[in-house]
Design a protein around this motif. Structure first.
Motif, PDB file in Angstrom:
ATOM      1  N   ALA A   1     -38.000  13.284 -62.638  1.00  0.00           N
ATOM      2  CA  ALA A   1     -37.169  13.144 -61.448  1.00  0.00           C
ATOM      3  C   ALA A   1     -38.064  12.848 -60.252  1.00  0.00           C
ATOM      4  O   ALA A   1     -39.074  13.535 -60.034  1.00  0.00           O
ATOM      5  N   LEU A   2     -37.727  11.840 -59.500  1.00  0.00           N
ATOM      6  CA  LEU A   2     -38.522  11.458 -58.338  1.00  0.00           C
ATOM      7  C   LEU A   2     -37.920  12.047 -57.076  1.00  0.00           C
ATOM      8  O   LEU A   2     -36.733  12.350 -57.015  1.00  0.00           O
ATOM      9  N   GLY A   3     -38.749  12.198 -56.051  1.00  0.00           N
ATOM     10  CA  GLY A   3     -38.311  12.814 -54.812  1.00  0.00           C
ATOM     11  C   GLY A   3     -37.900  11.797 -53.769  1.00  0.00           C
ATOM     12  O   GLY A   3     -37.472  10.682 -54.070  1.00  0.00           O
ATOM     13  N   ASP A   4     -38.046  12.200 -52.511  1.00  0.00           N
ATOM     14  CA  ASP A   4     -37.654  11.370 -51.383  1.00  0.00           C
ATOM     15  C   ASP A   4     -38.508  10.109 -51.300  1.00  0.00           C
ATOM     16  O   ASP A   4     -39.630  10.061 -51.816  1.00  0.00           O
ATOM     17  N   VAL A   5     -37.959   9.110 -50.627  1.00  0.00           N
ATOM     18  CA  VAL A   5     -38.729   7.890 -50.363  1.00  0.00           C
ATOM     19  C   VAL A   5     -39.847   8.225 -49.380  1.00  0.00           C
ATOM     20  O   VAL A   5     -39.599   8.740 -48.290  1.00  0.00           O
ATOM     21  N   ILE A   6     -41.074   7.941 -49.777  1.00  0.00           N
ATOM     22  CA  ILE A   6     -42.237   8.215 -48.930  1.00  0.00           C
ATOM     23  C   ILE A   6     -42.722   6.937 -48.250  1.00  0.00           C
ATOM     24  O   ILE A   6     -43.089   6.940 -47.084  1.00  0.00           O
ATOM     25  N   ILE A   7     -42.745   5.833 -48.985  1.00  0.00           N
ATOM     26  CA  ILE A   7     -43.108   4.527 -48.414  1.00  0.00           C
ATOM     27  C   ILE A   7     -41.866   3.654 -48.402  1.00  0.00           C
ATOM     28  O   ILE A   7     -41.231   3.453 -49.439  1.00  0.00           O
ATOM     29  N   ASP A   8     -41.509   3.135 -47.235  1.00  0.00           N
ATOM     30  CA  ASP A   8     -40.348   2.258 -47.096  1.00  0.00           C
ATOM     31  C   ASP A   8     -40.765   1.044 -46.267  1.00  0.00           C
ATOM     32  O   ASP A   8     -40.904   1.122 -45.048  1.00  0.00           O
ATOM     33  N   VAL A   9     -41.011  -0.051 -46.970  1.00  0.00           N
ATOM     34  CA  VAL A   9     -41.434  -1.309 -46.351  1.00  0.00           C
ATOM     35  C   VAL A   9     -40.250  -2.271 -46.427  1.00  0.00           C
ATOM     36  O   VAL A   9     -39.717  -2.506 -47.506  1.00  0.00           O
ATOM     37  N   SER A  10     -39.844  -2.817 -45.288  1.00  0.00           N
ATOM     38  CA  SER A  10     -38.658  -3.687 -45.255  1.00  0.00           C
ATOM     39  C   SER A  10     -38.963  -4.987 -44.516  1.00  0.00           C
ATOM     40  O   SER A  10     -39.396  -4.958 -43.355  1.00  0.00           O
ATOM     41  N   GLY A  11     -38.747  -6.113 -45.199  1.00  0.00           N
ATOM     42  CA  GLY A  11     -38.888  -7.426 -44.575  1.00  0.00           C
ATOM     43  C   GLY A  11     -40.257  -7.690 -43.979  1.00  0.00           C
ATOM     44  O   GLY A  11     -40.380  -8.398 -42.973  1.00  0.00           O
ATOM     45  N   VAL A  12     -41.294  -7.159 -44.614  1.00  0.00           N
ATOM     46  CA  VAL A  12     -42.635  -7.280 -44.030  1.00  0.00           C
ATOM     47  C   VAL A  12     -43.207  -8.673 -44.280  1.00  0.00           C
ATOM     48  O   VAL A  12     -43.266  -9.156 -45.412  1.00  0.00           O
ATOM     49  N   VAL A  13     -43.616  -9.290 -43.188  1.00  0.00           N
ATOM     50  CA  VAL A  13     -44.249 -10.611 -43.188  1.00  0.00           C
ATOM     51  C   VAL A  13     -45.636 -10.464 -42.579  1.00  0.00           C
ATOM     52  O   VAL A  13     -45.826  -9.718 -41.611  1.00  0.00           O
ATOM     53  N   LYS A  14     -46.600 -11.151 -43.161  1.00  0.00           N
ATOM     54  CA  LYS A  14     -47.930 -11.206 -42.550  1.00  0.00           C
ATOM     55  C   LYS A  14     -48.470 -12.610 -42.677  1.00  0.00           C
ATOM     56  O   LYS A  14     -48.549 -13.160 -43.776  1.00  0.00           O
ATOM     57  N   HIS A  15     -48.796 -13.207 -41.533  1.00  0.00           N
ATOM     58  CA  HIS A  15     -49.432 -14.524 -41.565  1.00  0.00           C
ATOM     59  C   HIS A  15     -50.654 -14.519 -40.658  1.00  0.00           C
ATOM     60  O   HIS A  15     -50.760 -13.721 -39.732  1.00  0.00           O
TER      61      HIS A  15
ATOM     62  N   GLY B   1     -49.509 -23.029 -36.913  1.00  0.00           N
ATOM     63  CA  GLY B   1     -49.444 -24.467 -37.157  1.00  0.00           C
ATOM     64  C   GLY B   1     -49.974 -24.845 -38.530  1.00  0.00           C
ATOM     65  O   GLY B   1     -49.717 -24.180 -39.528  1.00  0.00           O
ATOM     66  N   GLU B   2     -50.780 -25.911 -38.573  1.00  0.00           N
ATOM     67  CA  GLU B   2     -51.278 -26.420 -39.849  1.00  0.00           C
ATOM     68  C   GLU B   2     -52.261 -25.473 -40.520  1.00  0.00           C
ATOM     69  O   GLU B   2     -52.486 -25.547 -41.722  1.00  0.00           O
ATOM     70  N   THR B   3     -52.849 -24.554 -39.740  1.00  0.00           N
ATOM     71  CA  THR B   3     -53.829 -23.624 -40.312  1.00  0.00           C
ATOM     72  C   THR B   3     -53.197 -22.283 -40.710  1.00  0.00           C
ATOM     73  O   THR B   3     -53.895 -21.397 -41.184  1.00  0.00           O
ATOM     74  N   ARG B   4     -51.884 -22.168 -40.536  1.00  0.00           N
ATOM     75  CA  ARG B   4     -51.224 -20.890 -40.835  1.00  0.00           C
ATOM     76  C   ARG B   4     -51.282 -20.587 -42.332  1.00  0.00           C
ATOM     77  O   ARG B   4     -51.033 -21.452 -43.177  1.00  0.00           O
ATOM     78  N   VAL B   5     -51.599 -19.334 -42.651  1.00  0.00           N
ATOM     79  CA  VAL B   5     -51.598 -18.836 -44.024  1.00  0.00           C
ATOM     80  C   VAL B   5     -50.616 -17.680 -44.104  1.00  0.00           C
ATOM     81  O   VAL B   5     -50.722 -16.707 -43.358  1.00  0.00           O
ATOM     82  N   ASP B   6     -49.637 -17.803 -45.000  1.00  0.00           N
ATOM     83  CA  ASP B   6     -48.648 -16.741 -45.185  1.00  0.00           C
ATOM     84  C   ASP B   6     -49.111 -15.811 -46.301  1.00  0.00           C
ATOM     85  O   ASP B   6     -49.009 -16.142 -47.481  1.00  0.00           O
ATOM     86  N   ALA B   7     -49.607 -14.642 -45.905  1.00  0.00           N
ATOM     87  CA  ALA B   7     -50.125 -13.684 -46.880  1.00  0.00           C
ATOM     88  C   ALA B   7     -49.007 -12.877 -47.523  1.00  0.00           C
ATOM     89  O   ALA B   7     -49.053 -12.573 -48.719  1.00  0.00           O
ATOM     90  N   LEU B   8     -47.981 -12.504 -46.733  1.00  0.00           N
ATOM     91  CA  LEU B   8     -46.816 -11.777 -47.246  1.00  0.00           C
ATOM     92  C   LEU B   8     -45.559 -12.422 -46.688  1.00  0.00           C
ATOM     93  O   LEU B   8     -45.504 -12.786 -45.510  1.00  0.00           O
ATOM     94  N   ARG B   9     -44.527 -12.513 -47.543  1.00  0.00           N
ATOM     95  CA  ARG B   9     -43.289 -13.185 -47.143  1.00  0.00           C
ATOM     96  C   ARG B   9     -42.103 -12.273 -47.455  1.00  0.00           C
ATOM     97  O   ARG B   9     -41.692 -12.155 -48.608  1.00  0.00           O
ATOM     98  N   ALA B  10     -41.602 -11.590 -46.410  1.00  0.00           N
ATOM     99  CA  ALA B  10     -40.390 -10.769 -46.510  1.00  0.00           C
ATOM    100  C   ALA B  10     -40.440  -9.793 -47.688  1.00  0.00           C
ATOM    101  O   ALA B  10     -39.576  -9.804 -48.571  1.00  0.00           O
ATOM    102  N   VAL B  11     -41.457  -8.956 -47.703  1.00  0.00           N
ATOM    103  CA  VAL B  11     -41.637  -7.983 -48.790  1.00  0.00           C
ATOM    104  C   VAL B  11     -40.837  -6.713 -48.508  1.00  0.00           C
ATOM    105  O   VAL B  11     -40.907  -6.150 -47.410  1.00  0.00           O
ATOM    106  N   ASP B  12     -40.075  -6.281 -49.496  1.00  0.00           N
ATOM    107  CA  ASP B  12     -39.371  -5.001 -49.461  1.00  0.00           C
ATOM    108  C   ASP B  12     -39.913  -4.130 -50.589  1.00  0.00           C
ATOM    109  O   ASP B  12     -39.959  -4.566 -51.747  1.00  0.00           O
ATOM    110  N   LEU B  13     -40.298  -2.902 -50.268  1.00  0.00           N
ATOM    111  CA  LEU B  13     -40.840  -2.010 -51.285  1.00  0.00           C
ATOM    112  C   LEU B  13     -40.575  -0.566 -50.885  1.00  0.00           C
ATOM    113  O   LEU B  13     -40.831  -0.172 -49.744  1.00  0.00           O
TER     114      LEU B  13
END
Length: 231
Positions: free
Chosen positions: A2-16, A20-32
């Motif tokens: 049996a698992l307990g309460d949610v400890i980590i709640d990541v919603s819609g996380v984006v990291k770039h 412009g042309e040099t943009r790097v998308d490292a994370l795209r709308a991550v939910d965890l």
């Protein structure tokens, strides 16, 4: 289990990075979401976003957008909601790395004590907690030794003890078994599972180590910055 309460709640996380042309998308709308007592693996090829996600959960780097809630406390939504991130990490998060990163000029016990000193523990409580953890991890007899005199498995156990010193509910591990043989790797993962259950903590591990996949409750796959189904 049996698992307990949610400890980590990541919603819609984006990291770039960049624009412009040099943009790097490292994370795209991550939910965890990760619950107390749960041990999960972050899998994926190099450059898929695993370490970036681990660093965001660890409050080391800020997302470009999204929301992060840790142990019930909103910590990021468009901006950091906590000004003292160092204190947040001390209170809530323990880090374990592939290299043990122990301070070479301190003994095993002192490597644990320094975390508690920073957190404001008294000298007596610090000493008691350090010895308690070393005994729990079956390296109490090595407490007076410096890292150079510890085996690889002993040093990793001391590093785990240091990560647990302040009783964090979030433990983040980056390739913690890569330098260990199969037997020691499985022992380390069994230990982490035990700790998650007994301390109601959650553990997120970045790994490529297939020999420990059966020690996880979930395998979470990242590809090109997105969570994907299957492994």
């Amino acid at each position: 289990m049996a698992l307990g309460d949610v400890i980590i709640d990541v919603s819609g996380v984006v990291k770039h990075y960049g624009e412009g042309e040099t943009r790097v998308d490292a994370l795209r709308a991550v939910d965890l979401q990760v619950r107390a007592g749960e041990v999960i693996a972050l899998l994926g090829p190099s450059g898929s976003g695993k370490t970036t996600l681990l660093n965001i959960i660890g409050c080391i780097i800020a997302p470009s957008s999204g929301r992060v809630i840790l142990d019930g406390e909103p910590v990021f939504e468009g901006k950091w909601l906590r000004h003292d991130l160092r204190r947040l990490r001390l209170d809530k998060i323990g880090f374990i790395f592939q290299a043990h990163n122990l301070l070479p000029f301190l003994t095993a016990e002192e490597n644990i004590a320094i975390v508690l000193d920073l957190a404001g523990w008294t000298a007596e409580d610090t000493r008691t907690r350090a010895r308690e953890l070393l005994d729990y991890l079956e390296v109490g007899h090595r407490g007076g030794m410096k890292p150079a005199h510890l085996s690889g498995g002993e040093a990793q156990r001391v590093a785990i003890a240091r990560a647990l010193a302040n009783r964090p509910r979030i433990i983040l591990a980056d390739e913690p078994t890569a330098a260990l043989d199969s037997t020691r790797a499985q022992l380390v993962m069994d230990l982490l599972r035990k700790l998650a259950a007994e301390q109601e903590a959650c553990i997120v591990t970045v790994t490529h180590d297939e020999k420990i996949f059966d020690r996880f409750d979930r395998l979470v796959q990242l590809r090109d910055g997105r969570l994907v189904d299957g492994v």
